[in-house]
Every structure is written in C-alpha cells, then in structure tokens.
Design an enzyme around this catalytic site. Structure first.
Site, PDB file in Angstrom:
ATOM      1  CG  ASP A 261     -51.996  11.503 -18.116  1.00 14.83           C
ATOM      2  OD1 ASP A 261     -53.217  11.224 -18.219  1.00 14.83           O
ATOM      3  OD2 ASP A 261     -51.372  11.357 -17.048  1.00 14.83           O
TER       4      ASP A 261
HETATM    5  C1  BGC Z   1     -53.977  10.314 -15.114  1.00 18.17           C
HETATM    6  C2  BGC Z   1     -53.780   9.023 -15.870  1.00 18.17           C
HETATM    7  C3  BGC Z   1     -55.108   8.460 -16.302  1.00 18.17           C
HETATM    8  C4  BGC Z   1     -55.847   9.508 -17.125  1.00 18.17           C
HETATM    9  C5  BGC Z   1     -57.170   9.031 -17.662  1.00 18.17           C
HETATM   10  C6  BGC Z   1     -54.885  11.274 -15.840  1.00 18.17           C
HETATM   11  O1  BGC Z   1     -55.215  12.363 -15.050  1.00 18.17           O
HETATM   12  O2  BGC Z   1     -52.727  10.906 -14.899  1.00 18.17           O
HETATM   13  O3  BGC Z   1     -53.078   8.109 -15.063  1.00 18.17           O
HETATM   14  O4  BGC Z   1     -54.907   7.276 -17.033  1.00 18.17           O
HETATM   15  O5  BGC Z   1     -56.060  10.642 -16.299  1.00 18.17           O
HETATM   16  O6  BGC Z   1     -58.106   8.858 -16.670  1.00 18.17           O
END
Ligand code: BGC
Length: 747
Positions: A261
């Site tokens: 993530d």
């Molecule tokens: C979130 C994810 C997301 C990623 C990219 C993160 O902060 O937890 O769910 O896919 O950002 O935007």
C-alpha cells in the site's frame, strides 16, 4: 510472450538495477496523495528505466506519453502498466461498495465492475485497486464504506462477482483490467475503529472471518493483491511472511502480484521493524513484490544485494545471495503480470483508446438500477410508495446535494454528474418539491476547518440553527408528507475518516425531532458512508430508507423507490447498531453463559444505558412494499453423513398487491464444537421475484462442508475441521427472523 520461459529469458538479460527498477511503483501525481512520498521525480525514473508501473494517471493521453517515455528510457523496452483506484465505478460512479453489497445481487455487482473495467480500460488503465474485501464490523472505521460488510460468506460472493466483472475470462482482453484484492488482511479489524491501527485477533477469527473473501477472490482468479497497513497479531502485514508467502501463496496457490500500500514498506520503520534497509529486506522476503510510492526498494536494494544484512536486534539476517534471489522472485512476478496483461507483446495494449468507453447513458441507467437495488427500506407504516401528485416537501442537508453523494474513493467521478434528489423527484413527478435544506451536515465541533487526508474542508451552513429549523417546521406543517434527506458528508467516511460516534450528526437529529413534532408523515432517507446507529430516528419516522452514498444516479434510484417505480429489495450487509456504543458488532456474535434469560433484567440489552425503545437492524434485514410470508421449512433428511447433502425446502408467498424481490437466507449454527462458534453464520442465499399473490418453493442444498471451521492454536498448525453431531439450520428473510430445524451429521 506469455510463457514462463519467455519471462525467464527476459529476466536473464536484465541487470540488477533494471530488476530493482521494475519493483518501483509510483503515483502519477495527478490524483490524491495518502502518504508522504519520498523524493521521487517521475520523469527522472522514466528516463532511467527505474520504474515498473504508475497509478493515478488521469487521461489516456498522459498514460500514453508516459509509456512512450518509459520505453525510450528502458534498455530492454520493458513497458509500464497503469493502475487506479476504481473502487465503485470509474467515471460512472456507482453506490459505495457497502451499498452494492446490500443489493445481494451478484449479477448486478458483476455488471457494475465490468462497466467500471470498460471505462477504466478505455483510459489506458490495466489494473484497478479493487475489490476492497475487508470484513468490517466496526462502523466507526471510515473504510467500512469501501467494504462488502460484516459477513465472510456475503463478502466472498462479492469478491468473486467483482473479480469476474473486472477481469472477465482474461485480463488481456479488451475492456478488462486486473483486479487487486485488498487490503491483505484484517485491516477492518483495526482496534477501536481507528484507521491504520493494528489488529489482534484469534487465528480462528482470521481464518474463519477475514481470510475467506481473499481465498474466494484468489479462486476466482484475481491477478493481484495489496497488503494492508496494519499489523496482525504483532507482525505488520508489509513484512508478514507467514501470511503472504505462507497462507496466501502456499495455502491458496495464489501466483499473482503483491503490491504494497501507499508507502507501506517505509512505514515498517514506524512499526518498529528496523531501519530502512532492514524494513526493505523484511518486506521483500515477506512477498511484497512492488513498493508503492516510498522508493525504499530503489534506495536500499542495491546495497542489500551487494552486502546482505545482519540485524541481530530484530533477528533479521539475509546474505547478499538471498537478497538477489528475492529480487529475482519479485521481478519475475512483475514481468509475468505484464505478460498476462499482454504488455510484453504489445506495450501499447490498452493505450490506443480502442475499444472506446461504454456510453455514459448506459452507465447512468446501470447506476440508477444499482442505487435502487442498494437502498434498504427499514420501516414503512404504509406511507410509501408515495403518489406522484402528493404534496411533498423535501427537507434536509442532502436534498439538493451532489458532491457528497458520490461517496468516498470516487477519484474519477464528477459531482456535476450527480442528479440531486430535488431534481430527481421533479423529473419523476413533473413538479419540484417545496424545499428547505437547513441543518448542518456535520457535528458542531467539526465546523472548525476540519481537513482530512484528501485535504478537503467540510463547509458548514452558516445560518443560525433556530432559523433553519423554523423554516423546516413551517414547511412541514404546510405539506402532506415530508421527505427528509439526512446523512453524512462524503469526507466523514473513507480513509483516515473514522468517527467516534457513528450516528446521525446531532444537528440532523434535532432537525428530525423538530419535524416529527409537526405530525406530518416523515419519510427519512439516510445518505451515509457507514452503517449508522439509528437511535430514535426509526420511532420518529413513518418510513425510513438507508440509501448510502449512492453515486451519480443515487437520488434517481431512490426517487424510483419512493414513488413506487421500483420495489425496494436491499438487505443490510452490516448490522445497524441501536446506539453508537454497541460497536463493534455483528449478527454472528458468539454465544456466552450470561446474562441469563430472565435474570439481570436491567441488563437485558447488554448495556445499562441502552434505552428499551431503540432497536438494532440486523444483518440481512430489509423490507419491500409487499409482505412476504415464509411457510414451514422441511428437510429432505434429518441425518446425513460427510459427503452427503440434505435439501431444505420452504414456500414463500407474496401476500401483497405489488411485486416483491425476496432474499431467503440460510444460516447454520453449531451448538457443540471444539471451539466457540458464531451464534449463527450465513451459508447461502437466493434472490427471487414474486408476483402479487405468487407462492414459490425455495430449495437450498446443505452439505457438511458448510459446517467446517478452523481450529488454529497457531497459523502454521491451523486446520479446517468437521465434527459429527447436531447442527441447527435457520432459514428466513434476515439473520434474526428465522425458523429453525435440526440436522445431525453422522460419523
Ligand atoms: C489506500 C489504498 C489505495 C492507495 C492508492 C492508500 O492510502 O489505503 O486503498 O489503493 O492509497 O491510492
């Protein structure tokens, strides 16, 4: 080029730096940032071949130009792939995932995912960061909005439907994209509903509740997985080798790509997993193939590959050779993902603008149908459906709202595409309802320029509340019926948006109370991003509909229901608490010895200060306009052996004069087992249409596999066991109002 051999040949020609570059996943910088990025300059990375993929491009032209630049900068001409958060639709925003789950309509959910895939693919995207399949039982947690709710079986069905919708039979086919199951795992079990907090839970809960949707998504062929920010039982997921390489890959057979993530690898340092080189070695070893945004793989891996690492303070030791092998393993997975996407054969696959995006009109139609299917009717004393010529007033902060109804994580949606409720009603009935939009959407204390992770400030209504209430009350008195549009602001749910008290904001509760005093019938429609504790609202409402943040055609779908163009059919995918202090909660709570029935009467609700007239709305609950009666259920046998199945039949009758869509649900409970078990658990459901007066025989097939459960002194020693003996079979319209039969499994 999609044989493993071809990928291995390409890998064999790559330098170490080129391999490390493939593990680098960067944001295009055209969208939102959810963490603190390192010093990365996208163009510098593109020109030197130090990047494997990009997420957050906002147009086909920009993706195409980045691909051209990447190919020019890469010695071996290895293309990028492009990803985006397509959580509940892309340009066409559908209801929130928690709302879509309330449709219990898997064909419809698959259709929305397929539509989103086609829109995303037309803009050059190859992968979507969805489905989000985190089980969520704590409505304080803001990301419950993105989740399929509280139940592992329903969530598993959603995982399959969405994976199929995104990917079709092949991720390289036109109009399809790779799914990414997230967040692996137990992100929804975060302590106290605080976003990003850690999860401590029994291995049985992890295996029986949080992992099944991932297993189902993998079985459906999901091509990728994203790790979660949290730790599970003391080990952060970004370095959780036993769960990623162990459970996910070895136990489920997952062979796809695992991405971190946003800055998740770097955040291992804050979790106490060591300084950057140690954190990187641990993440790579755990099976995180790509490092999103932080660029720590890029910074640390060259030295680690040259010297290895020995960190006795956290018992981490890898030789240089081991690190090189781990880099090869991760890079091979990235290349295979690209090969599966068809990009190694054609680097501009998906970047030509053909096939074109599906028509926005088709999207709006689907979004309207989905919004109607997702709304859950919780109460109706007969006021609904409304006559088109009724003298209706529309009151409340969400009556003319567009932006909030898009809901969280609608990164490519446009507020101007939302048709607000006042206009939706006008279009349907031929006249604009009289309106008053008083009362703030948010709690008073939040009015002080509260900004969230996306940098958005929630704007208050500046008029004095007394003035707004007086206007609303006068209008209600002059009307035949009032539709009250209340709920949450978009920014009150979603990432980094947990709420201490998951209920209707206080100013809106005061609005409803004032309107209830007028005696004019109230139809309350809640547009929210989480299951809200309904408190006294059901007692004040003549009809109550939980419509969620439901996308560009949400209010139109709601108007269809309110005026009887469509029949309400939604069923709750998560229990609505009676009061905020009840959370976390689920229908599947385990039985205990106390309180005794009849004793401790003052404690019978579980809390001394929970008023008797407040009610929970249980998982699976929802009404239609026509009453449906369940006849007595029958089993084809009351005893069966492992490997045999038993049929349950029940007749259901539409006793009304309108069509009905009914969702019979089948639950089991296991009264004697090796461990404590859920009070009951969903194992199957159906959805059937019934004409007025129609009776249908519903049949469910029950087999012993449904009663298997995990016993897990540790993750490594976990087994799914089956025991002979009694099981109780429960069938009915929701998780509470069921009829029960007994069945004995014989050894
Ligand atoms: C979130 C994810 C997301 C990623 C990219 C993160 O902060 O937890 O769910 O896919 O950002 O935007």
């Amino acid at each position: 080029m999609n044989t493993p051999d071809a990928v291995d040949r390409l890998l064999g020609r790559m330098t170490l730096d080129e391999k490390i570059g493939q593990l680098n996943l960067l944001a295009a910088g055209e969208g939102i940032a959810t963490g603190i990025a390192g010093d990365n300059t996208l163009t510098r990375r593109l020109d030197t071949g130090r990047i494997g993929a990009i997420f957050g491009t906002k147009s086909l032209a920009s993706a195409r130009s980045m691909q051209e630049r990447a190919l020019a900068g890469s010695r071996l001409k290895i293309p990028l792939f492009f990803a985006e958060d397509v959580i509940h639709g892309h340009r066409t925003v559908f209801p929130l995932p928690i709302a879509l789950a309330c449709s219990w309509n898997m064909a419809l959910i698959e259709e929305t995912a397929a539509f989103a895939a086609a829109e995303a693919a037309a803009e050059g995207l190859h992968q979507v960061y969805a489905p989000m399949i985190d089980i969520a039982r704590d409505p304080r947690w803001g990301r419950v909005a993105e989740s399929p709710g509280e139940d592992p079986y329903l969530a598993s069905r959603v995982a399959v439907a969405m994976t199929r919708g995104f990917q079709g039979a092949q991720i390289s086919a036109p109009g399809r994209v790779a799914a990414c199951l997230k967040h692996f795992v137990a992100y929804g079990a975060t302590a106290s509903g605080r976003d990003y907090d850690n999860a401590s839970l029994a291995w049985e809960d992890l295996l029986g509740t949080y992992l099944p949707p991932f297993a189902a998504g993998v079985r459906a062929g999901a091509a990728s997985v994203m790790a979660a920010f949290n730790a599970v039982n003391k080990l952060p997921m970004h370095c959780n080798e036993p769960l990623i390489e162990g459970w996910l890959r070895s136990r489920t057979g997952f062979e796809g790509l695992v991405v971190s993530d946003y800055t998740g690898v770097r955040e291992l340092i804050d979790h106490g997993m060591g300084p950057a080189p140690v954190a990187v070695a641990r993440a790579l070893h755990a099976g995180i193939d790509m490092d999103m945004v932080g660029e720590d793989y890029l910074a640390e891996l060259p030295a680690l590959a040259a010297r290895g690492i020995d960190a006795p303070d956290c018992a981490v030791s890898f030789s240089a050779g081991e690190i090189v092998a781990l880099i090869d393993r991760a890079c091979r997975r990235v290349l295979r993902f690209k090969a599966d996407l068809g990009l190694l054969d054609d680097p501009f696959r998906g970047l030509t603008g053909r096939p074109a995006a599906p028509s926005p009109a088709a999207g709006r139609k689907l979004a309207r149908k989905a919004a109607a299917a997702a709304a859950v009717l919780l109460k109706n004393n007969g006021v609904l459906p409304l006559r088109r010529n009724a003298q209706v007033a529309l009151i409340g902060p969400l009556g003319a709202d567009r932006a909030n109804l898009l809901g969280t994580w609608s990164v490519s949606g446009r507020a101007e595409d939302v048709v607000p409720l006042d206009q939706a009603i006008a279009a349907l009935t031929g006249h604009m309802p009289a309106t008053a939009f008083g009362s703030n959407i948010v709690e008073e204390q939040w009015l002080v320029a509260r900004t969230n992770v996306h940098g958005v400030t929630v704007e208050p209504d500046e008029r004095p509340e007394a003035e707004m209430l007086a206007e609303a009350v006068a209008l209600a008195r002059a009307s035949e019926v009032v539709i009250v549009a209340v709920g949450e602001a978009k920014e009150q749910a979603g990432e980094s948006s947990s709420r201490l008290s998951p209920d209707l904001p206080a100013p809106q509760r005061r609005l409803v109370a004032a309107l209830a005093e007028t005696g004019t019938p109230l139809v309350i429609v809640v547009f929210a991003g989480r299951p809200l504790a309904m408190g006294h609202i059901p007692n004040q409402a003549d009809a109550l509909m939980f419509a969620w943040h439901n996308g560009i055609a949400g209010p139109e779908g709601v108007a269809d229901l309110l005026f009887g163009v469509d029949e309400p059919s939604g069923r709750l995918a998560a229990t609505l608490p009676a009061a905020p202090g009840e959370v976390p909660l689920s229908y599947a709570e385990e039985p205990t010895g106390r309180p005794f029935p009849g004793h401790f009467a003052k404690f019978r609700t579980g809390w001394l200060d929970l008023a008797d007239d407040l009610q929970r709305f249980p998982f699976g609950f929802g009404l239609g306009y026509a009453p449906v009666r369940y006849g007595p259920p029958r089993l084809s046998a009351t005893k069966a052996r492992l490997g045999e199945s038993v049929r349950l039949t029940v007749e259901i009758t539409n006793e009304g004069d309108r069509p009905a869509v009914e969702t019979p649900q089948l639950y089991l409970s296991d009264p004697v087992a090796r461990t404590t078990r859920p009070g009951r658990f969903l194992v199957d459901f159906q959805q059937v249409s019934l004409a007025p007066g129609e009776t249908r025989a519903i049949e469910f097939v029950i087999d012993a596999e449904m009663a298997r459960y995990p016993v897990a002194p540790s993750l490594e020693t976990a087994e799914w066991v089956w025991d002979p003996g009694l099981v109780r079979v429960h069938v009915g319209p929701n998780s509470r109002d069921t009829q029960m039969l007994e069945l004995t499994w014989q050894a």
